[in-house]
Design a protein around this motif. Structure first.
Motif, short mmCIF file in Angstrom:
data_model
loop_
_atom_site.label_atom_id
_atom_site.label_comp_id
_atom_site.label_asym_id
_atom_site.label_seq_id
_atom_site.Cartn_x
_atom_site.Cartn_y
_atom_site.Cartn_z
N GLU A 1 0.83 -1.21 0.00
CA GLU A 1 0.00 0.00 0.00
C GLU A 1 0.87 1.25 0.00
O GLU A 1 0.57 2.23 -0.68
N PHE A 2 1.95 1.23 0.78
CA PHE A 2 2.86 2.36 0.85
C PHE A 2 3.48 2.64 -0.51
O PHE A 2 3.51 3.77 -0.99
N PHE A 3 3.97 1.59 -1.18
CA PHE A 3 4.62 1.78 -2.48
C PHE A 3 3.61 2.12 -3.57
O PHE A 3 3.93 2.85 -4.50
N ALA A 4 2.37 1.65 -3.44
CA ALA A 4 1.33 2.01 -4.41
C ALA A 4 1.03 3.50 -4.33
O ALA A 4 0.84 4.16 -5.35
N SER A 5 1.01 4.06 -3.12
CA SER A 5 0.77 5.50 -2.99
C SER A 5 1.95 6.30 -3.54
O SER A 5 1.77 7.39 -4.06
N ALA A 6 3.15 5.76 -3.42
CA ALA A 6 4.33 6.46 -3.92
C ALA A 6 4.35 6.53 -5.44
O ALA A 6 4.97 7.44 -6.00
N THR A 7 3.67 5.62 -6.13
CA THR A 7 3.65 5.65 -7.59
C THR A 7 2.90 6.86 -8.13
O THR A 7 3.13 7.27 -9.25
N VAL A 8 2.03 7.45 -7.32
CA VAL A 8 1.32 8.66 -7.74
C VAL A 8 1.86 9.87 -6.99
O VAL A 8 1.16 10.87 -6.80
N ASN A 9 3.11 9.77 -6.53
CA ASN A 9 3.82 10.86 -5.85
C ASN A 9 3.09 11.35 -4.59
O ASN A 9 3.08 12.53 -4.29
N GLU A 10 2.49 10.46 -3.87
CA GLU A 10 1.84 10.79 -2.60
C GLU A 10 2.33 9.81 -1.55
O GLU A 10 2.34 8.61 -1.78
N THR A 11 2.74 10.32 -0.42
CA THR A 11 3.21 9.46 0.65
C THR A 11 2.06 9.25 1.63
O THR A 11 1.49 10.22 2.13
N GLU A 12 1.72 8.01 1.85
CA GLU A 12 0.71 7.66 2.84
C GLU A 12 1.33 6.64 3.77
O GLU A 12 1.96 5.68 3.32
N GLU A 13 1.20 6.85 5.05
CA GLU A 13 1.83 5.98 6.03
C GLU A 13 0.86 5.24 6.92
O GLU A 13 1.13 4.12 7.32
N VAL A 14 -0.26 5.88 7.26
CA VAL A 14 -1.21 5.27 8.19
C VAL A 14 -2.64 5.44 7.68
O VAL A 14 -2.93 6.28 6.83
N LEU A 15 -3.51 4.61 8.24
CA LEU A 15 -4.93 4.64 7.91
C LEU A 15 -5.73 4.77 9.20
O LEU A 15 -5.49 4.04 10.17
N PHE A 16 -6.65 5.72 9.23
CA PHE A 16 -7.62 5.85 10.31
C PHE A 16 -9.00 5.60 9.71
O PHE A 16 -9.30 6.11 8.63
#
Length: 130
Positions: A46-61
């Motif tokens: 999930e982390f690397f998938a978000s990086a493919t669109v130049n967005e860093t996501e680390e956690v989910l609430f």
């Protein structure tokens, strides 16, 4: 259904006018108290998938559905602040909101807390994290 066993708080930057008449921006809670939420760190894929669109996501609430949450707010959880990168309402159902976040670079955020004083008058208390 995910177990919502963590307490979080949404805070928003709001514009106020100081005693000299100049506009200032302060962080204020969006709601009273804290909300129950499900929390988890994103998996590697999930982390690397978000990086493919130049967005860093680390956690989910995951929180109960609300209409007052926007992507320009912050989430306070365990003394740390998280920037909201996107909000997913899962196909428009009004059940849960999945809020994807990354750790905020600025952790020195001053929050203006609303406080009710005796006699029913409203005042403010400033809480600053060092």
């Amino acid at each position: 259904m995910k177990l919502k066993d963590k307490k979080i708080r949404f805070i928003a930057e709001t514009r106020t006018v100081n005693e000299n008449g100049f506009a200032t921006y302060v962080w204020k809670p969006v709601h009273s108290g804290r909300l129950w939420a499900y929390y988890r760190q994103l998996s590697g894929s999930e982390f690397f998938a978000s990086a493919t669109v130049n967005e860093t996501e680390e956690v989910l609430f995951v929180v109960n559905y609300r209409t007052d949450i926007t992507a320009d707010m912050l989430i306070e959880y365990k003394g740390q602040y998280y920037e909201i990168t996107r909000i997913d309402d899962f196909e428009g159902y009004k059940d849960d909101l999945s809020v994807y976040c990354k750790l905020a670079q600025n952790q020195n955020i001053e929050i203006v807390e609303p406080e009710t004083q005796e006699g029913g008058q409203n005042g403010t208390v400033t809480a600053k994290r060092s």
